[in-house]
Design a protein around this motif. Structure first.
Motif, PDB file in Angstrom:
ATOM      1  N   GLU A  17      11.756  72.130-102.973  1.00 31.51           N
ATOM      2  CA  GLU A  17      11.098  73.124-102.127  1.00 31.51           C
ATOM      3  C   GLU A  17      10.301  72.421-101.026  1.00 31.51           C
ATOM      4  OE1 GLU A  17      10.418  76.735-105.357  1.00 31.51           O
ATOM      5  OE2 GLU A  17       8.757  75.405-104.848  1.00 31.51           O
ATOM      6  N   ASN A  18       9.893  73.227-100.055  1.00 40.75           N
ATOM      7  CA  ASN A  18       9.055  72.707 -98.977  1.00 40.75           C
ATOM      8  C   ASN A  18       7.584  72.914 -99.307  1.00 40.75           C
ATOM      9  OD1 ASN A  18      11.432  72.195 -97.607  1.00 40.75           O
ATOM     10  ND2 ASN A  18      11.277  74.026 -96.314  1.00 40.75           N
ATOM     11  N   ALA A  19       6.755  71.981 -98.854  1.00 41.15           N
ATOM     12  CA  ALA A  19       5.311  72.070 -99.077  1.00 41.15           C
ATOM     13  C   ALA A  19       4.602  72.106 -97.733  1.00 41.15           C
ATOM     14  CB  ALA A  19       4.820  70.862 -99.875  1.00 41.15           C
ATOM     15  N   THR A  20       3.696  73.039 -97.586  1.00 44.12           N
ATOM     16  CA  THR A  20       2.916  73.152 -96.349  1.00 44.12           C
ATOM     17  C   THR A  20       1.433  73.099 -96.668  1.00 44.12           C
ATOM     18  OG1 THR A  20       4.609  74.503 -95.270  1.00 44.12           O
ATOM     19  CG2 THR A  20       2.402  74.546 -94.327  1.00 44.12           C
ATOM     20  N   MET A  21       0.727  72.240 -95.955  1.00 40.74           N
ATOM     21  CA  MET A  21      -0.722  72.180 -96.114  1.00 40.74           C
ATOM     22  C   MET A  21      -1.368  72.231 -94.733  1.00 40.74           C
ATOM     23  SD  MET A  21      -0.420  68.446 -97.777  1.00 40.74           S
ATOM     24  CE  MET A  21       1.181  68.856 -98.438  1.00 40.74           C
ATOM     25  N   ASN A  22      -2.545  72.806 -94.684  1.00 38.62           N
ATOM     26  CA  ASN A  22      -3.198  73.091 -93.419  1.00 38.62           C
ATOM     27  C   ASN A  22      -4.550  72.405 -93.323  1.00 38.62           C
ATOM     28  OD1 ASN A  22      -1.204  75.235 -92.598  1.00 38.62           O
ATOM     29  ND2 ASN A  22      -1.984  76.121 -94.495  1.00 38.62           N
ATOM     30  N   CYS A  23      -4.916  72.123 -92.075  1.00 42.77           N
ATOM     31  CA  CYS A  23      -6.184  71.437 -91.806  1.00 42.77           C
ATOM     32  C   CYS A  23      -6.850  72.112 -90.623  1.00 42.77           C
ATOM     33  CB  CYS A  23      -5.908  69.967 -91.501  1.00 42.77           C
ATOM     34  SG  CYS A  23      -7.319  69.032 -90.859  1.00 42.77           S
ATOM     35  N   SER A  24      -8.142  72.371 -90.734  1.00 47.05           N
ATOM     36  CA  SER A  24      -8.891  72.910 -89.605  1.00 47.05           C
ATOM     37  C   SER A  24     -10.081  72.010 -89.312  1.00 47.05           C
ATOM     38  CB  SER A  24      -9.356  74.343 -89.886  1.00 47.05           C
ATOM     39  OG  SER A  24     -10.210  74.376 -90.998  1.00 47.05           O
ATOM     40  N   TYR A  25     -10.476  71.980 -88.054  1.00 49.85           N
ATOM     41  CA  TYR A  25     -11.576  71.118 -87.636  1.00 49.85           C
ATOM     42  C   TYR A  25     -12.401  71.855 -86.601  1.00 49.85           C
ATOM     43  CZ  TYR A  25      -8.271  70.346 -83.831  1.00 49.85           C
ATOM     44  OH  TYR A  25      -7.388  70.533 -82.788  1.00 49.85           O
ATOM     45  N   LYS A  26     -13.545  71.302 -86.238  1.00 50.80           N
ATOM     46  CA  LYS A  26     -14.443  72.040 -85.350  1.00 50.80           C
ATOM     47  C   LYS A  26     -14.715  71.338 -84.027  1.00 50.80           C
ATOM     48  CE  LYS A  26     -16.769  74.368 -89.168  1.00 50.80           C
ATOM     49  NZ  LYS A  26     -18.050  74.605 -89.897  1.00 50.80           N
ATOM     50  N   THR A  27     -14.459  70.044 -83.981  1.00 52.19           N
ATOM     51  CA  THR A  27     -14.791  69.295 -82.781  1.00 52.19           C
ATOM     52  C   THR A  27     -13.574  69.143 -81.879  1.00 52.19           C
ATOM     53  OG1 THR A  27     -15.834  67.241 -82.033  1.00 52.19           O
ATOM     54  CG2 THR A  27     -14.220  67.067 -83.789  1.00 52.19           C
ATOM     55  N   SER A  28     -13.759  68.594 -80.691  1.00 55.39           N
ATOM     56  CA  SER A  28     -12.622  68.253 -79.838  1.00 55.39           C
ATOM     57  C   SER A  28     -12.060  66.911 -80.288  1.00 55.39           C
ATOM     58  CB  SER A  28     -13.065  68.166 -78.375  1.00 55.39           C
ATOM     59  OG  SER A  28     -13.497  69.416 -77.906  1.00 55.39           O
ATOM     60  N   ILE A  29     -10.754  66.799 -80.267  1.00 55.23           N
ATOM     61  CA  ILE A  29     -10.130  65.579 -80.779  1.00 55.23           C
ATOM     62  C   ILE A  29      -9.122  65.020 -79.794  1.00 55.23           C
ATOM     63  CG2 ILE A  29     -10.422  66.242 -83.195  1.00 55.23           C
ATOM     64  CD1 ILE A  29      -7.432  67.037 -83.186  1.00 55.23           C
ATOM     65  N   ASN A  30      -8.884  63.730 -79.875  1.00 54.06           N
ATOM     66  CA  ASN A  30      -7.813  63.095 -79.106  1.00 54.06           C
ATOM     67  C   ASN A  30      -6.516  63.074 -79.903  1.00 54.06           C
ATOM     68  OD1 ASN A  30      -9.400  62.505 -76.833  1.00 54.06           O
ATOM     69  ND2 ASN A  30     -10.235  60.705 -77.855  1.00 54.06           N
ATOM     70  N   ASN A  31      -6.663  62.977 -81.217  1.00 52.44           N
ATOM     71  CA  ASN A  31      -5.484  63.016 -82.073  1.00 52.44           C
ATOM     72  C   ASN A  31      -5.902  63.430 -83.476  1.00 52.44           C
ATOM     73  OD1 ASN A  31      -5.982  60.588 -83.868  1.00 52.44           O
ATOM     74  ND2 ASN A  31      -5.976  59.561 -81.883  1.00 52.44           N
ATOM     75  N   SER A  68      -6.007  75.062 -79.623  1.00 57.76           N
ATOM     76  CA  SER A  68      -6.766  76.283 -79.315  1.00 57.76           C
ATOM     77  C   SER A  68      -7.365  76.878 -80.593  1.00 57.76           C
ATOM     78  CB  SER A  68      -5.869  77.314 -78.638  1.00 57.76           C
ATOM     79  OG  SER A  68      -4.854  77.773 -79.505  1.00 57.76           O
ATOM     80  N   LYS A  69      -6.665  76.700 -81.693  1.00 57.36           N
ATOM     81  CA  LYS A  69      -7.159  77.185 -82.987  1.00 57.36           C
ATOM     82  C   LYS A  69      -7.820  76.077 -83.782  1.00 57.36           C
ATOM     83  CE  LYS A  69      -3.679  80.831 -83.435  1.00 57.36           C
ATOM     84  NZ  LYS A  69      -2.564  81.368 -84.267  1.00 57.36           N
ATOM     85  N   LYS A  70      -7.795  74.858 -83.240  1.00 57.93           N
ATOM     86  CA  LYS A  70      -8.365  73.705 -83.940  1.00 57.93           C
ATOM     87  C   LYS A  70      -7.781  73.616 -85.353  1.00 57.93           C
ATOM     88  CE  LYS A  70     -12.703  72.903 -81.467  1.00 57.93           C
ATOM     89  NZ  LYS A  70     -12.249  73.457 -80.187  1.00 57.93           N
ATOM     90  N   SER A  71      -6.471  73.596 -85.407  1.00 57.31           N
ATOM     91  CA  SER A  71      -5.830  73.518 -86.711  1.00 57.31           C
ATOM     92  C   SER A  71      -4.548  72.714 -86.622  1.00 57.31           C
ATOM     93  CB  SER A  71      -5.539  74.911 -87.256  1.00 57.31           C
ATOM     94  OG  SER A  71      -4.567  75.555 -86.457  1.00 57.31           O
ATOM     95  N   SER A  72      -4.154  72.177 -87.769  1.00 54.54           N
ATOM     96  CA  SER A  72      -2.932  71.403 -87.877  1.00 54.54           C
ATOM     97  C   SER A  72      -2.285  71.722 -89.216  1.00 54.54           C
ATOM     98  CB  SER A  72      -3.243  69.911 -87.806  1.00 54.54           C
ATOM     99  OG  SER A  72      -2.087  69.125 -88.032  1.00 54.54           O
ATOM    100  N   SER A  73      -0.976  71.557 -89.274  1.00 53.82           N
ATOM    101  CA  SER A  73      -0.292  71.729 -90.542  1.00 53.82           C
ATOM    102  C   SER A  73       0.674  70.579 -90.764  1.00 53.82           C
ATOM    103  CB  SER A  73       0.462  73.057 -90.574  1.00 53.82           C
ATOM    104  OG  SER A  73       1.528  73.040 -89.636  1.00 53.82           O
ATOM    105  N   LEU A  74       0.851  70.258 -92.030  1.00 51.61           N
ATOM    106  CA  LEU A  74       1.803  69.231 -92.453  1.00 51.61           C
ATOM    107  C   LEU A  74       2.830  69.891 -93.345  1.00 51.61           C
ATOM    108  CD1 LEU A  74       2.744  66.245 -92.836  1.00 51.61           C
ATOM    109  CD2 LEU A  74       1.180  66.143 -94.792  1.00 51.61           C
ATOM    110  N   LEU A  75       4.073  69.764 -92.965  1.00 52.95           N
ATOM    111  CA  LEU A  75       5.186  70.307 -93.749  1.00 52.95           C
ATOM    112  C   LEU A  75       6.003  69.153 -94.302  1.00 52.95           C
ATOM    113  CD1 LEU A  75       7.209  72.558 -94.662  1.00 52.95           C
ATOM    114  CD2 LEU A  75       8.288  72.284 -92.411  1.00 52.95           C
ATOM    115  N   ILE A  76       6.210  69.176 -95.609  1.00 53.40           N
ATOM    116  CA  ILE A  76       7.098  68.211 -96.257  1.00 53.40           C
ATOM    117  C   ILE A  76       8.327  68.982 -96.714  1.00 53.40           C
ATOM    118  CG2 ILE A  76       7.389  66.520 -98.096  1.00 53.40           C
ATOM    119  CD1 ILE A  76       4.339  66.275 -98.199  1.00 53.40           C
TER     120      ILE A  76
END
Lengths: 110, 116
Positions: A17-31, A68-76
């Protein structure tokens, strides 16, 4: 100082199966970076996505970034037993400090 | 890539004692970072160690409790002093991949500490 927030805190899926995990942050980031930690050992860098990128692939990994949402996701995709680990997002706070998210514990069941 | 080793890999210590953790890198690096990971938690930066200068400590961490040495560009030590059970954690050293801002980091295998 802040930590990134990740969800879910724990995820258990069947092999293949596929796995999805999410990350949110509050500051401005370069990466934003993702790391894997096996059984409380050292962390291994998986992938880095820059703020001007929306999606990045590396093998079975797919990372998205929405500044814009200050979020990232990782899909395996097509998970394997060896993917069982904790996954952390991380981003720079200030010039040098790397701040980690709270982590997602992923368990792949055979 | 950088190869980082840490000694000891694990230890069980009595409260009130001190433990010195060693971190050895196979290449010269300007900055080394020390992190603490409490059980089931994320990583928290303790301090940044630059060769030839005093370490820079993060809020909540003080030199008296976590003295750091950085005698050369490939080696650093972190001492956990006057330990209590709350110091039970994994301690990890880390170095930047290239030393540039925003770059990724390499991590050592960690030192698992249990304080009784």
């Amino acid at each position: 100082s802040q930590q990134g927030e990740e969800d879910p805190q724990a995820l258990s899926i069947q092999e293949g199966e596929n796995a999805t995990m999410n990350c949110s942050y509050k500051t401005s980031i370069n990466n934003l970076q993702w790391y894997r930690q096996n059984s409380g050992r050292g962390l291994v860098h998986l992938i880095l996505i820059r703020s001007n990128e929306r999606e990045k692939h590396s093998g079975r990994l797919r990372v998205t970034l929405d500044t814009s949402k200050k979020s990232s996701s990782l899909l395996i995709t097509a998970s394997r037993a060896a993917d069982t680990a904790s996954y952390f997002c991380a981003f720079r706070e200030g010039a040098q400090k790397l701040v980690f998210g709270q982590g997602t514990r992923l368990t792949i069941n055979p | 890539s950088a190869v980082i080793s840490q000694k000891p890999s694990r230890d069980i210590c009595q409260r009130g004692t001190s433990l010195t953790i060693q971190c050895q890198v196979d290449s010269q690096v300007t900055m080394m970072f020390w992190y603490r990971q409490q059980p089931g938690q994320s990583l928290t930066l303790i301090a940044t160690a630059n060769q030839g200068s005093e370490a820079t400590y993060e809020s909540g961490f003080v030199i008296d409790k976590f003295p750091i040495s950085r005698p050369n560009l490939t080696f650093s030590t972190l001492t956990v002093s006057n330990m209590s059970p709350e110091d039970s954690s994994i301690y990890l050293c880390s170095v930047p991949r290239t030393g540039g801002v925003g770059e990724t980091q390499y991590f050592g295998p960690g030192t698992r500490l249990l304080v009784l």
